[in-house]
Each structure stands twice: as C-alpha cells, then as structure tokens.
Design a protein around this motif. Structure first.
Motif, short mmCIF file in Angstrom:
data_model
loop_
_atom_site.label_atom_id
_atom_site.label_comp_id
_atom_site.label_asym_id
_atom_site.label_seq_id
_atom_site.Cartn_x
_atom_site.Cartn_y
_atom_site.Cartn_z
N TRP A 153 0.44 -1.45 -0.19
CA TRP A 153 0.34 -0.05 -0.22
C TRP A 153 0.92 1.69 -0.19
O TRP A 153 0.60 2.47 -0.72
CB TRP A 153 -0.46 0.07 1.59
N ASP A 154 2.07 1.48 0.66
CA ASP A 154 2.30 2.54 0.55
C ASP A 154 3.14 2.58 -1.22
O ASP A 154 3.55 3.65 -1.13
CB ASP A 154 4.14 2.14 1.76
N GLY A 155 3.74 1.68 -1.65
CA GLY A 155 4.74 1.72 -2.61
C GLY A 155 3.01 2.48 -3.56
O GLY A 155 3.57 3.44 -4.36
N VAL A 156 1.75 1.54 -3.68
CA VAL A 156 0.55 2.45 -4.41
C VAL A 156 0.36 3.83 -4.71
O VAL A 156 0.59 4.51 -4.60
CB VAL A 156 -0.23 1.87 -4.28
N GLU A 157 0.46 4.12 -2.68
CA GLU A 157 0.53 5.37 -2.57
C GLU A 157 1.72 6.34 -3.32
O GLU A 157 1.52 7.53 -3.45
CB GLU A 157 0.51 5.55 -0.63
#
Length: 66
Positions: free
Chosen positions: A9-13
């Motif tokens: 999720w951090d990567g997507v964000e």
C-alpha cells in the motif's frame, strides 16, 4: 502478512502521489464515481425501506389517491 500489505500500500500511495495530476484525477474519478453512485443507491434503498416500515411509501398510492 500485514507488513507485506502495508509495504504494498505504501508503494501504491507513493506511486499515486508522484503521478502526473491528470492521471491522479482520472484514477480518482474511475474509483470514486462508481463508489459514490453505489453508496447513493444504497442510501436510497435504505430510506425507502425505512419509509415503508414507518408509513406509506411513494408507490403505494396512485395519483388519484386510491
């Protein structure tokens, strides 16, 4: 498992935050418009069901009142 999900999720964000604004806008619209339509439909059905439970609904009587 949750660490992997959090990292993903951090990567997507981060990808979304660094994307070009028109891409951000298009993605938000593709996700939010259908989501908002679904929520509005659910609220309509919930209010209709509560109205039927509390009293007469719009569809119970015809235009002549009979």
């Amino acid at each position: 498992m949750l660490n992997g999900l959090a990292d993903w999720w951090d990567g997507v964000e981060l990808w979304l935050a660094q994307a070009w604004f028109p891409v951000q806008f298009a993605l938000v619209m593709v996700v939010l418009v259908p989501l908002c339509l679904l929520v509005a439909w659910l609220i309509d059905k919930l209010v209709e069901r509560c109205a039927r439970w509390l009293g007469t609904a719009r569809d119970d009587e015809g235009p002549g009142g009979s």
